[in-house]
Design a protein around this motif. Structure first.
Motif, PDB file in Angstrom:
ATOM      1  N   GLN A  80       0.827  -1.207   0.000  1.00 33.26           N
ATOM      2  CA  GLN A  80       0.000   0.000   0.000  1.00 33.26           C
ATOM      3  C   GLN A  80       0.864   1.262   0.000  1.00 33.26           C
ATOM      4  OE1 GLN A  80      -2.539  -0.867   3.402  1.00 33.26           O
ATOM      5  NE2 GLN A  80      -4.286  -1.200   2.045  1.00 33.26           N
ATOM      6  N   GLN A  81       1.927   1.261   0.774  1.00 31.82           N
ATOM      7  CA  GLN A  81       2.814   2.424   0.825  1.00 31.82           C
ATOM      8  C   GLN A  81       3.464   2.688  -0.530  1.00 31.82           C
ATOM      9  OE1 GLN A  81       5.490   1.445   4.027  1.00 31.82           O
ATOM     10  NE2 GLN A  81       3.996   1.927   5.603  1.00 31.82           N
ATOM     11  N   LYS A  84       0.768   3.789  -3.080  1.00 30.00           N
ATOM     12  CA  LYS A  84       0.350   5.171  -2.784  1.00 30.00           C
ATOM     13  C   LYS A  84       1.428   6.152  -3.234  1.00 30.00           C
ATOM     14  CE  LYS A  84      -1.399   8.136   0.825  1.00 30.00           C
ATOM     15  NZ  LYS A  84      -1.747   8.283   2.235  1.00 30.00           N
ATOM     16  N   SER A  87       1.174   6.816  -6.899  1.00 28.68           N
ATOM     17  CA  SER A  87      -0.225   7.042  -7.265  1.00 28.68           C
ATOM     18  C   SER A  87      -0.393   7.742  -8.620  1.00 28.68           C
ATOM     19  CB  SER A  87      -0.958   7.820  -6.179  1.00 28.68           C
ATOM     20  OG  SER A  87      -0.395   9.104  -6.014  1.00 28.68           O
ATOM     21  N   TYR A 115      -5.552  -0.764  -3.189  1.00 28.62           N
ATOM     22  CA  TYR A 115      -5.687   0.583  -3.748  1.00 28.62           C
ATOM     23  C   TYR A 115      -6.855   0.595  -4.720  1.00 28.62           C
ATOM     24  CZ  TYR A 115      -4.142   5.067  -5.708  1.00 28.62           C
ATOM     25  OH  TYR A 115      -4.060   6.382  -6.094  1.00 28.62           O
ATOM     26  N   ILE A 122     -11.743   6.368  -2.060  1.00 29.55           N
ATOM     27  CA  ILE A 122     -10.493   6.099  -1.346  1.00 29.55           C
ATOM     28  C   ILE A 122     -10.704   4.875  -0.474  1.00 29.55           C
ATOM     29  CG2 ILE A 122      -9.675   8.490  -1.309  1.00 29.55           C
ATOM     30  CD1 ILE A 122     -10.641   8.608   1.616  1.00 29.55           C
TER      31      ILE A 122
END
Length: 148
Positions: A80-81, A84, A87, A115, A122
């Motif tokens: 996820q990091q 993101k 993105s 995501y 979101i």
């Protein structure tokens, strides 16, 4: 588990390979999600579309033979990091929105939605959701007092 710089670079490379397979287009007609299947024994990340067609694969050396019980929870945060952080790339794939990046285990079981690429959506993580049940129960109790 903390991701090394090499792990982050390997994940970023895999995301870039996915973006090369789905270059941005004004009239995106492809309708799919991106399924990231992680094999705990081999450390492989395999990316698939909805038709189970392989998009790309890479090996995260740090994850090979990882026996941690929290393996998928740990890598969910790492993925996820990285996603993101990327993105701008992820949000501009040549795929019709909304589309998701979904983490699966080696048995194709859904582990987490990593995501959602959509201008209006979101993903709310666990920290934000913590205590929500209590707040909703309290709100409902107060609301019902007014009805009685």
């Amino acid at each position: 588990m903390k991701a090394s710089e090499q792990t982050v670079q390997q994940i970023e490379r895999a995301i870039r390979k996915i973006s090369q397979k789905f270059p941005f287009s004004e009239d995106s007609s492809i309708l799919t999600d991106i399924h990231l299947r992680v094999v705990q024994e081999s450390g492989e990340i395999l990316a698939y579309d909805d038709d189970d067609e392989e998009i790309t694969r890479c090996v995260i050396e740090e994850w090979i033979d990882n026996k941690d019980d929290d393996f998928y929870a740990d890598i969910t945060q790492i993925l996820q990091q990285v996603i993101k952080k990327m993105s701008k790339t992820v949000d501009n794939l040549g795929i019709m929105k909304p589309y998701s990046f979904v983490l699966e285990d080696d048995e194709k079981e859904n582990v987490a939605e990593l995501y959602v690429a959509d201008d209006d959506t979101i993903i709310i993580n666990g920290e934000l959701m913590e205590g929500l049940d209590k707040d909703l129960d309290s709100f409902f109790s107060e609301l019902m007092k007014d009805v009685e």
